[in-house]
Write an enzyme that holds these catalytic residues in place. Structure first.
Site, PDB file in Angstrom:
ATOM      1  N   CYS A   1       0.842  -1.196   0.000  1.00  0.00           N
ATOM      2  CA  CYS A   1       0.000   0.000   0.000  1.00  0.00           C
ATOM      3  C   CYS A   1       0.882   1.254   0.000  1.00  0.00           C
ATOM      4  O   CYS A   1       1.759   1.408  -0.841  1.00  0.00           O
ATOM      5  CB  CYS A   1      -0.960  -0.051   1.193  1.00  0.00           C
ATOM      6  SG  CYS A   1      -2.201   1.265   1.233  1.00  0.00           S
ATOM      7  N   LEU A   2       0.682   2.140   0.948  1.00  0.00           N
ATOM      8  CA  LEU A   2       1.476   3.364   1.020  1.00  0.00           C
ATOM      9  C   LEU A   2       2.956   3.064   1.235  1.00  0.00           C
ATOM     10  O   LEU A   2       3.828   3.796   0.746  1.00  0.00           O
ATOM     11  CB  LEU A   2       0.930   4.254   2.142  1.00  0.00           C
ATOM     12  CG  LEU A   2       1.568   5.623   2.348  1.00  0.00           C
ATOM     13  CD1 LEU A   2       1.594   6.415   1.053  1.00  0.00           C
ATOM     14  CD2 LEU A   2       0.815   6.392   3.426  1.00  0.00           C
TER      15      LEU A   2
END
Length: 634
Positions: A367-368
């Site tokens: 993800c991030l």
């Protein structure tokens, strides 16, 4: 207490006004030397750059100005006296509605179309009422709509209610889309808002209209409603006290989740680095570093032993490290993306290099964390360093031009609204993020939840993944501000306009093979958006599309549940496929992608095995047993 707090805020604001008031209104002009040449450098004809459009000239000073910054500080000092802020910027909501309403009012063609469609829907409703809900004219719910799946919904009179609701839903779906002149962003917002309002009044939410609830109430003499009321009160109390949902207390890191043996070998202001104990007599020469997102706690990658990706990799003969991020508080408000790179990814890679000297690292970002890892890999490639052996990205976006439904909550107006809120608190609260993601899947996470728990009186059993999902984190003000502004709104990373530690970042500088995973039902990082990395990076790439969503698609152990994935490799010089071409030309394979990824890692590792390295190094002594202390912060 409230009056005392207001007096303190007013006193603070008055002190700021006094400071600004003593700034002299007139200043003596310093003696200026006589000009010795032209005021500006002359340009050849036609070579002057057109700047500061639409004013066609140089701007009058930099923006924001110094005076604006002072007044903004005063505004934020007074913000505590204002009413509580709304979750969505009122200007955003009004602008979307006004854009849609005015363009609809100025489009007779769209009005005539909707009038004709309403008449057709009315005729259809009349035929359904006359011939019964089993007639061929019935409306079929959308494939993801399970509210009317029970056979009782096909019996009168509730069948008519369901059909009338679906007809109304279809009309509003057409009314909010395809209005000439409405911007796509506003069209999506209006459609989203209409869907939320319709879901609120769905007959499935009613005790009297829902045949399943009605039957359960008669069978149990109303006991289900009493249980549901107690569940609702319990949920309200837990939410008010910021406690985990019912059942989540049964899953505790270090007790029955995040129990893979390991040691914290590095701790700084932002991370704890965990090194896991080997379970094989020999290991691959290249270690693995897992970089989860700091929007989540790392143990989604180390849940129960049966679905722990960490344990899976250790058992495959790899030396595994994972970053456990600190849960920031208001004192961390000024931590930015540069800090997350320097204190996070870079510090972890440096520590891994000390513990496993001479080996390159398989870096994995989720993800991030994957977005930051891609930035770091580009910086490493630009500087021609030899730190990485490969890069793996799980549901990580690098091009934010089409980030999916989350873009409903990200525009200039909403950014300014959220910025004021974060500036006051110093962080983005985990409940704000949770509410946003719940709205994106409100039909499942809000209305179906309430029907099952509050009307049917059933508590779904808590799972390790559900408990982890409720164990949220905060985000520092500066980091989240940079993330929304530079990555989402400006799309600076994809455009090559982002700077990390002052260095321009271009994803074409990534020099290592990449394994890129996306999930077909991911509403946080849509797979078509994740796919765009193949247009931004010309290193070897293996792209995988798995079943499931943002979390279930990643936590996908072999043999757990029936699943499938698609995998295709791309090498330098081959034609780049667009997402639709890729989907059509890539067959589905049954099973978990975990095994395919492990095979890919094996192929991109050196063939020799070696004894496992010691836990830690001379300057990286073990500090604490896994899972460490940062993961326990609330």
């Amino acid at each position: 207490m409230l009056a005392l707090r207001q007096r303190k805020v007013l006193a603070r604001a008055m002190r700021m006004v006094a400071v600004m008031a003593v700034i002299p209104l007139k200043r003596k002009r310093a003696a200026q030397p006589e000009p010795t040449g032209p005021a500006t450098v002359p340009h050849p004809r036609g070579q002057r750059e057109r700047t500061a459009s639409p004013w066609l000239g140089d701007s009058d000073g930099e923006l924001p100005s110094v005076s604006f910054a002072r007044f903004e500080a005063l505004e934020r000092a007074l913000a505590a006296l204002w009413p509580a802020e709304t979750p969505v910027a009122p200007t955003t909501a009004f602008a979307a509605w006004f854009d849609w309403a005015m363009h609809l009012a100025s489009s007779p063609a769209k009005q005539w179309e909707l009038g004709q469609y309403a008449f057709e829907q009315w005729q259809r409703a009349w035929r359904i009422a006359s011939t019964g809900a089993a007639a061929d004219c019935c409306v079929t719910p959308m494939s993801q709509d399970k509210r009317f799946a029970d056979p009782a919904w096909r019996e009168p009179p509730q069948a008519l209610l369901a059909q009338y609701f679906l007809l109304t839903e279809r009309w509003w779906q057409r009314a909010t889309r395809g209005v000439p002149g409405v911007s796509k962003h506003h069209e999506h917002m209006v459609s989203f808002a209409a869907r939320q309002w319709l879901d609120l009044f769905a007959p499935s939410n009613s005790v009297f209209a829902n045949p399943v609830v009605r039957r359960r109430t008669l069978e149990q003499g109303g006991a289900n409603l009493w249980r549901g009321a107690s569940y609702a009160l319990d949920d309200l109390a837990r939410d008010a006290l910021d406690l985990p949902p019912a059942g989540a207390e049964g899953f505790k890191p270090g007790v029955n989740v995040a129990i893979t043996p390991g040691q914290v070998v590095l701790r700084n202001r932002l991370i704890e680095l965990i090194q896991y104990q080997p379970t094989t007599p020999a290991v691959h020469a290249e270690p693995i570093l897992l970089v989860p997102a700091w929007i989540m706690k790392y143990y989604i990658l180390d849940l129960s032993p049966r679905n722990s990706l960490v344990k899976f990799l250790v058992d495959r003969g790899y030396t595994v490290f994972v970053i456990s991020w600190k849960n920031p508080g208001a004192e961390d408000r000024n931590l930015g993306l540069d800090d997350y790179h320097h204190l996070g990814v870079k510090a972890a890679l440096d520590a891994v290099a000390q513990i496993v000297p001479g080996a390159r690292t398989h870096a994995v970002g989720y993800c991030l964390g994957g977005t930051l890892l891609a930035m770091g890999a580009a910086k490493i490639g630009r500087e021609r360093e030899k730190a990485l052996q490969s890069m793996t990205l799980f549901a990580a976006q690098t091009d934010f031009s089409d980030p999916g439904e989350i873009s409903l909550f990200i525009d200039e107006s909403q950014f300014a609204h959220l910025d004021r809120s974060m500036a006051r608190r110093g962080t983005l609260d985990k409940r704000q993020m949770r509410n946003t993601f719940q709205l994106l899947r409100s039909r499942d996470l809000i209305w179906s939840y309430r029907t099952i728990n509050y009307l049917l009186g059933e508590r779904a059993p808590m799972t390790d993944l559900m408990a982890w999902n409720a164990d949220g984190t905060r985000l520092p003000y500066r980091m989240h501000r940079e993330y929304l502004r530079r990555l989402y709104l400006d799309n600076a990373l994809a455009l090559g306009d982002y700077r990390l530690d002052g260095v321009p970042i271009n994803l074409h500088d990534i020099r290592v093979p990449s394994f890129v995973l996306a999930a077909v039902q991911d509403h946080v990082a849509p797979w078509r958006s994740v796919f765009r990395l193949n247009q931004l990076c010309d290193a070897e790439q293996t792209y995988v599309l798995t079943a499931g969503g943002h979390n279930v698609g990643v936590v996908n152990p072999p043999g757990a549940v029936p699943t499938s994935y698609r995998l295709r490799e791309w090498r330098v010089g081959e034609r780049i496929l667009n997402p639709d071409e890729w989907l059509a030309q890539t067959p589905a394979t049954s099973g978990s992608w975990w095994n395919a990824w492990a095979d890919w890692l094996d192929r991109h590792s050196s063939p020799r095995l070696q004894p496992p390295p010691a836990i830690g190094a001379e300057n990286l002594r073990p500090l604490q047993a896994a899972p460490g202390s940062y993961v326990l912060q609330r």
